[in-house]
Design an enzyme around this catalytic site. Structure first.
Site, PDB file in Angstrom:
ATOM      1  N   GLU A 178      68.147  15.305  57.223  1.00 49.31           N
ATOM      2  CA  GLU A 178      67.238  14.281  56.698  1.00 49.31           C
ATOM      3  C   GLU A 178      66.956  14.583  55.226  1.00 49.31           C
ATOM      4  OE1 GLU A 178      63.099  14.323  57.987  1.00 49.31           O
ATOM      5  OE2 GLU A 178      63.203  12.150  58.236  1.00 49.31           O
ATOM      6  N   LYS A 203      43.689  15.987  59.016  1.00 51.19           N
ATOM      7  CA  LYS A 203      44.179  16.800  57.892  1.00 51.19           C
ATOM      8  C   LYS A 203      45.272  15.981  57.192  1.00 51.19           C
ATOM      9  CE  LYS A 203      46.836  19.500  56.244  1.00 51.19           C
ATOM     10  NZ  LYS A 203      47.536  19.185  54.958  1.00 51.19           N
ATOM     11  N   GLY A 241      55.272  14.447  60.953  1.00 47.07           N
ATOM     12  CA  GLY A 241      55.804  15.232  59.845  1.00 47.07           C
ATOM     13  C   GLY A 241      57.181  15.772  60.195  1.00 47.07           C
ATOM     14  N   SER A 242      57.524  16.888  59.594  1.00 54.58           N
ATOM     15  CA  SER A 242      58.889  17.405  59.720  1.00 54.58           C
ATOM     16  C   SER A 242      59.060  18.239  60.995  1.00 54.58           C
ATOM     17  CB  SER A 242      59.200  18.287  58.507  1.00 54.58           C
ATOM     18  OG  SER A 242      58.345  19.408  58.521  1.00 54.58           O
ATOM     19  N   GLY A 298      56.523  20.742  62.978  1.00 52.09           N
ATOM     20  CA  GLY A 298      56.289  20.401  64.388  1.00 52.09           C
ATOM     21  C   GLY A 298      56.474  21.609  65.292  1.00 52.09           C
TER      22      GLY A 298
HETATM   23  P1  NAD Z   1      55.549  18.272  56.624  1.00 53.79           P
HETATM   24  O1  NAD Z   1      55.905  18.659  58.019  1.00 53.79           O
HETATM   25  O2  NAD Z   1      55.898  19.165  55.524  1.00 53.79           O
HETATM   26  O3  NAD Z   1      53.967  18.037  56.515  1.00 53.79           O
HETATM   27  C1  NAD Z   1      53.290  17.186  57.382  1.00 53.79           C
HETATM   28  C2  NAD Z   1      51.864  17.658  57.521  1.00 53.79           C
HETATM   29  O4  NAD Z   1      51.863  18.935  58.149  1.00 53.79           O
HETATM   30  C3  NAD Z   1      51.130  17.825  56.187  1.00 53.79           C
HETATM   31  O5  NAD Z   1      49.799  17.399  56.323  1.00 53.79           O
HETATM   32  C4  NAD Z   1      51.195  19.327  55.971  1.00 53.79           C
HETATM   33  O6  NAD Z   1      50.146  19.814  55.170  1.00 53.79           O
HETATM   34  C5  NAD Z   1      51.068  19.831  57.385  1.00 53.79           C
HETATM   35  N1  NAD Z   1      51.570  21.206  57.583  1.00 53.79           N
HETATM   36  C6  NAD Z   1      52.508  21.874  56.857  1.00 53.79           C
HETATM   37  N2  NAD Z   1      52.664  23.126  57.344  1.00 53.79           N
HETATM   38  C7  NAD Z   1      51.820  23.237  58.396  1.00 53.79           C
HETATM   39  C8  NAD Z   1      51.543  24.278  59.320  1.00 53.79           C
HETATM   40  N3  NAD Z   1      52.138  25.468  59.241  1.00 53.79           N
HETATM   41  N4  NAD Z   1      50.652  24.045  60.309  1.00 53.79           N
HETATM   42  C9  NAD Z   1      50.044  22.848  60.415  1.00 53.79           C
HETATM   43  N5  NAD Z   1      50.247  21.827  59.549  1.00 53.79           N
HETATM   44  C10 NAD Z   1      51.131  22.022  58.552  1.00 53.79           C
HETATM   45  O7  NAD Z   1      56.154  16.801  56.408  1.00 53.79           O
HETATM   46  P2  NAD Z   1      56.093  15.924  55.080  1.00 53.79           P
HETATM   47  O8  NAD Z   1      57.050  16.486  54.092  1.00 53.79           O
HETATM   48  O9  NAD Z   1      54.678  15.712  54.694  1.00 53.79           O
HETATM   49  O10 NAD Z   1      56.643  14.523  55.630  1.00 53.79           O
HETATM   50  C11 NAD Z   1      57.987  14.227  55.757  1.00 53.79           C
HETATM   51  C12 NAD Z   1      58.419  14.363  57.203  1.00 53.79           C
HETATM   52  O11 NAD Z   1      57.602  13.565  58.054  1.00 53.79           O
HETATM   53  C13 NAD Z   1      59.832  13.849  57.414  1.00 53.79           C
HETATM   54  O12 NAD Z   1      60.527  14.711  58.261  1.00 53.79           O
HETATM   55  C14 NAD Z   1      59.603  12.494  58.078  1.00 53.79           C
HETATM   56  O13 NAD Z   1      60.687  12.019  58.829  1.00 53.79           O
HETATM   57  C15 NAD Z   1      58.415  12.781  58.921  1.00 53.79           C
HETATM   58  N6  NAD Z   1      57.741  11.529  59.308  1.00 53.79           N
HETATM   59  C16 NAD Z   1      57.854  11.086  60.597  1.00 53.79           C
HETATM   60  C17 NAD Z   1      57.254   9.890  60.978  1.00 53.79           C
HETATM   61  C18 NAD Z   1      57.365   9.364  62.388  1.00 53.79           C
HETATM   62  O14 NAD Z   1      56.560   8.526  62.772  1.00 53.79           O
HETATM   63  N7  NAD Z   1      58.324   9.822  63.194  1.00 53.79           N
HETATM   64  C19 NAD Z   1      56.531   9.150  60.038  1.00 53.79           C
HETATM   65  C20 NAD Z   1      56.445   9.631  58.741  1.00 53.79           C
HETATM   66  C21 NAD Z   1      57.047  10.833  58.384  1.00 53.79           C
END
Ligand code: NAD
Length: 491
Positions: A394, A183, A236-237, A241
């Site tokens: 962040e 996804k 992701g965030s 998570g």
């Molecule tokens: P996000 O958590 O908003 O989204 C990440 C993914 O999760 C997207 O595909 C989104 O559609 C999905 N998502 C959103 N809500 C969801 C839900 N309720 N259930 C399941 N999936 C859902 O993050 P973002 O804004 O896309 O990315 C930025 C974040 O990612 C920052 O916090 C960044 O630090 C982190 N990040 C971490 C790493 C790492 O390797 N540690 C790498 C890149 C980004």
């Protein structure tokens, strides 16, 4: 010079890749992908939901139970090597798609890292094996282990680096013999979708790799909650998570690995080679417009060199060319979306309200043809302290906070004063102190006299609220494997 854009960026709505076919969302819903340099729509993309995720998981299950299971390790290795060659051959095109969809400048694309990861994991496919274990159980029993693929793996990825993020999930899944439902982020779906077309050129059974684009609350949540998904790899965030862990617990206790955010300390001692430290510490914040999980955004500087480092970082920030991602002279592109622009400018306002001083930057950029895009100035703040929100949270934009310190114990304590524990940097010529600080910082990664190096053979992951488990290296493979113990009565 005008750049010819890939035909992929035009035409009819992009579909979902399910069971080897490109299909529209069952609901027929689509959403627009937006070019963040201009705010203009690029092409529409299928908005998958629970039903589409169900179809994709069923296809992945069929492939896992069927022909894919019979692929030998050497065949899986070849699949990964062929994919590496294809990605390499398409790297220019994938870079242009990423530039238009996500805003990474054409001059700053790093497609090579994805190719290296594919070749690295190809090597692992033939090197996964169990062990025979001498045991003292009663009777005459022989025990051995078998590493077995967990089954259907889900991957949920962010927008900030879609090609490596996709490959870092797909490669270990293929190496171990899992199947996958990916996804992508709704903010940057086009690179993973083009990669899906490239994957279709491989001689793979249908359903080994499936891609369901769509929104987090619908497609992402359905994947995390699906009872027939055996593992979720999430990047992701923290907010998302947490929802994924809850969904896993509430459905089938699927295994979860998490790569989440950071607010990483980058510590510069007075004895450091400042000619190296200043530009590297600056790019560790401003690269990819600050949309980097490992960004070293809390820059701690030993007091005797504080003014010199602050001034140097401000000069680097002001020298960076901010502009359209397709302009070859651009160093820093736009933020990914209007929402991200609002988030980052909100933090710029907050910094002023909290009493920080912008040594350079601090505002949106909207002159000279940038008005419709999502641009902000690379920004350096002084007069900040550890408990300000702009120092603790962040921002995910090009914003550095520069803080003075006086001694080693103090800076270690302050560096660790964060909910995050992803990465950190240390700059010093004192060998003992370099090791001391590298060991004392509670993060998953630390760089000494450099920042941000990544290699597929080296683990990539975080401590504390930055995540569970590691990406890359042999460690990630364990996330895709169950270890089965087999007992044989030899009497
Ligand atoms: P996000 O958590 O908003 O989204 C990440 C993914 O999760 C997207 O595909 C989104 O559609 C999905 N998502 C959103 N809500 C969801 C839900 N309720 N259930 C399941 N999936 C859902 O993050 P973002 O804004 O896309 O990315 C930025 C974040 O990612 C920052 O916090 C960044 O630090 C982190 N990040 C971490 C790493 C790492 O390797 N540690 C790498 C890149 C980004």
């Amino acid at each position: 010079m005008t750049i010819e854009l890939p035909g992929f960026l035009r035409g009819a709505a992009k579909g979902l890749l399910i069971g080897g076919e490109w299909v529209p969302a069952r609901s027929g819903a689509t959403f627009e992908s937006i070019n963040p340099s201009t705010g203009a729509p690029i092409v529409s993309v299928a908005a998958g939901d629970k039903r589409d995720v169900g179809d994709a998981v069923a296809a992945a299950r069929r492939a896992f139970e069927g022909p894919w299971r019979r692929f030998t390790p050497a065949q899986r290795q070849n699949v990964l090597l062929q994919l590496a060659d294809l990605v390499e051959a398409h790297s220019h095109e994938l870079g242009l798609i990423n530039a238009v969809d996500m805003g990474v400048p054409v001059a700053r694309q790093r497609g090579g890292a994805a190719v290296e990861a594919l070749r690295y994991f190809a090597g692992w496919a033939t090197k996964l094996h169990g062990e025979t274990i001498p045991n003292s159980a009663r009777g005459n029993l022989f025990a051995y282990t078998r590493p077995e693929p967990v089954g259907v793996a889900g991957a949920i990825i962010p927008w900030n680096n879609p090609l490596p993020a996709t490959i870092w999930k797909i490669a270990p899944a293929l190496a171990t013999g899992c199947t996958m439902v990916l996804k992508p982020s709704e903010e940057a779906s086009l690179t993973p979708l083009r990669l899906g077309e490239i994957i279709q050129e491989l001689d793979l059974p249908p359903g080994v790799i499936n891609i369901v684009t769509g929104f987090g609350e619908t497609a992402g949540a359905a994947l995390a909650a699906h009872p027939d998904v055996d593992k979720i790899g999430f990047t992701g965030s923290i907010t998302t998570g947490r929802l994924i862990v809850k969904a896993a617990a509430d459905s089938n206790f699927k295994r979860v690995s998490l790569e989440m955010g950071g607010k990483s300390p980058d510590i510069i001692f007075a004895d450091a080679d400042l000619a190296s430290a200043i530009p590297a510490a600056s790019l560790a914040v401003f690269g990819n417009t600050g949309q980097v999980c490992i960004a070293g955004t809390r820059v701690f500087v030993e007091r005797p060199v504080y003014d010199e480092v602050l001034d140097g970082m401000a000069k680097v920030a002001a020298s960076l060319q901010v502009g359209n991602s397709l302009d070859p002279s651009t160093d820093i592109g736009p933020l990914v979306s209007a929402a991200q622009l609002e988030r980052v400018t909100g933090y710029l306002d907050l910094a002023v309200a909290e009493g920080a001083k912008a040594v350079t930057g601090g505002a949106r950029l909207s002159s000279g043809g940038l008005a419709d895009g999502y641009f902000v100035e690379p920004t350096v703040y002084s007069e900040v302290h550890d408990d300000m929100r702009v120092v603790q949270e962040e921002i995910f934009g090009p914003v550095a906070t520069v803080l003075p310190f006086d001694d080693v114990d103090e800076v270690i304590r302050r560096a660790n004063n964060s909910r995050f524990g992803l990465a950190g940097g240390v700059w010093t010529r004192h060998l003992g102190r370099a090791h001391q600080v590298a060991h004392a910082i509670n993060t998953g990664m630390v760089w000494v006299n450099t920042y941000g190096s990544v290699d597929p053979a080296v683990p990539f992951g975080g401590a504390k609220s930055s995540g569970w488990g590691n990406e890359l290296s042999g460690h990630i493979l364990q996330e895709y494997l169950n270890i089965k113990a087999v007992w044989i009565n030899t009497e």
